[in-house]
Design a protein around this motif. Sequence first.
Motif, short mmCIF file in Angstrom:
data_model
loop_
_atom_site.label_atom_id
_atom_site.label_comp_id
_atom_site.label_asym_id
_atom_site.label_seq_id
_atom_site.Cartn_x
_atom_site.Cartn_y
_atom_site.Cartn_z
N ILE A 112 0.87 -1.17 0.00
CA ILE A 112 0.00 0.00 0.00
C ILE A 112 0.91 1.22 0.00
CG2 ILE A 112 -1.86 1.20 1.20
CD1 ILE A 112 -2.55 -1.49 2.54
N LEU A 113 0.94 1.94 -1.13
CA LEU A 113 1.95 2.97 -1.35
C LEU A 113 1.32 4.35 -1.49
CD1 LEU A 113 4.02 0.95 -3.98
CD2 LEU A 113 4.47 1.14 -1.52
N ASN A 114 1.94 5.32 -0.85
CA ASN A 114 1.44 6.70 -0.87
C ASN A 114 1.96 7.40 -2.12
OD1 ASN A 114 0.35 9.15 -0.25
ND2 ASN A 114 1.69 9.56 1.50
N ASP A 115 1.14 7.46 -3.15
CA ASP A 115 1.53 8.09 -4.43
C ASP A 115 1.06 9.54 -4.42
OD1 ASP A 115 2.23 8.68 -7.00
OD2 ASP A 115 0.81 7.30 -7.96
N LYS A 116 1.83 10.39 -3.72
CA LYS A 116 1.44 11.79 -3.56
C LYS A 116 1.36 12.52 -4.89
CE LYS A 116 3.30 12.40 1.12
NZ LYS A 116 4.26 13.17 1.96
N GLU A 117 2.26 12.24 -5.78
CA GLU A 117 2.30 12.96 -7.06
C GLU A 117 1.01 12.78 -7.85
OE1 GLU A 117 5.03 13.12 -11.12
OE2 GLU A 117 5.92 12.43 -9.24
#
Length: 331
Positions: A287-292
């Motif tokens: 589960i990855l935080n893809d802020k962009e």
Amino acid sequence: MKKTGTLFLLLAALLSSCKESNEKTYLPESTGAINSLVVVVGNEMWRGHVGDTIRKHFAAPIVGMPMDEPLFSIDQIDPKFFTGAVRKTRSILYVKKDTLSLAHIKKDMYATPQRVGVVKGTTDAEIIKNLEEKADEIIAAFRRMEIVAAQRRFERSLNKEGVLQEKFGIELKIPSIYKVGKQEDNFVWIDREIQKGTANIIVYTMPPNSFKNKETLVKDIVAMRDSIGEKYIPGTTVPGKVTYMRTEPAYAPAVFPVEISGLKGVEVRGIWDIKNYPMAGPFLTYILNDKENDRILVLEGFVFAPATEKRNDMFELEAILKTLRFGKTEK
């Protein structure tokens, strides 16, 4: 004549130096099955407390598996037989009683790629102490190398379907034996047949504010997985009952911090089952935080293969998910 003789000697020395350099730098390709480990240790120590300590760490059960499977398949060999082809093994743990007390990792000693964990001590107790202190670091080095070795193997023939790029702007290096089985607006399911079952990859996204509270993180992860399973992964038809993939309610998944392709997030390992139907297996979720891109990116691998070992299939899925890249890459 004197100048010519000097030039000849210099040239001879240069050629000799080049030859020695080439001999030192050339190493054969390492060998060994994925997740296999050669432990070089005396037979007496292997049968005693030193061997118990080695097995405790290097043959520990993998987290999140429905039945106990070890981190590594171990072959023990006495030091006097550690010669020839066995030295080309990719992962080696060398344990010896010595006048020195140390524990470190050596790279490409006899072959490449190769990691050799060296643990020495003046007594069994000292060796055990060094093993306890260094085991996690050695295991991490072995696993990183095994991931790369697995990726190199399946990169020879890659899946050319572009569905992940089209839907999520990402690419995974997936072996060509995997095929897209299902795709929705925000969900892709890719799988392949394995012995007595299937290995599966699913990809989807969540809103960026899906996980706000650390205290409820595990509960929120379970709720997310269960809602996705109910929506996209139905189980076998059972009259009068609803069936779908969910997180096994009897076992809380294990959660670890992770970073993949520059994205921070969590790694989740646990057991899935089918609600109202006797099917289950292991899963691995990133589960990855893809802020962009203002989203949470979820990559998951899971295996269904009843009554068979699943370690290497799960390891392949881990290796695939860790090839995550953004944008178009060449294959």
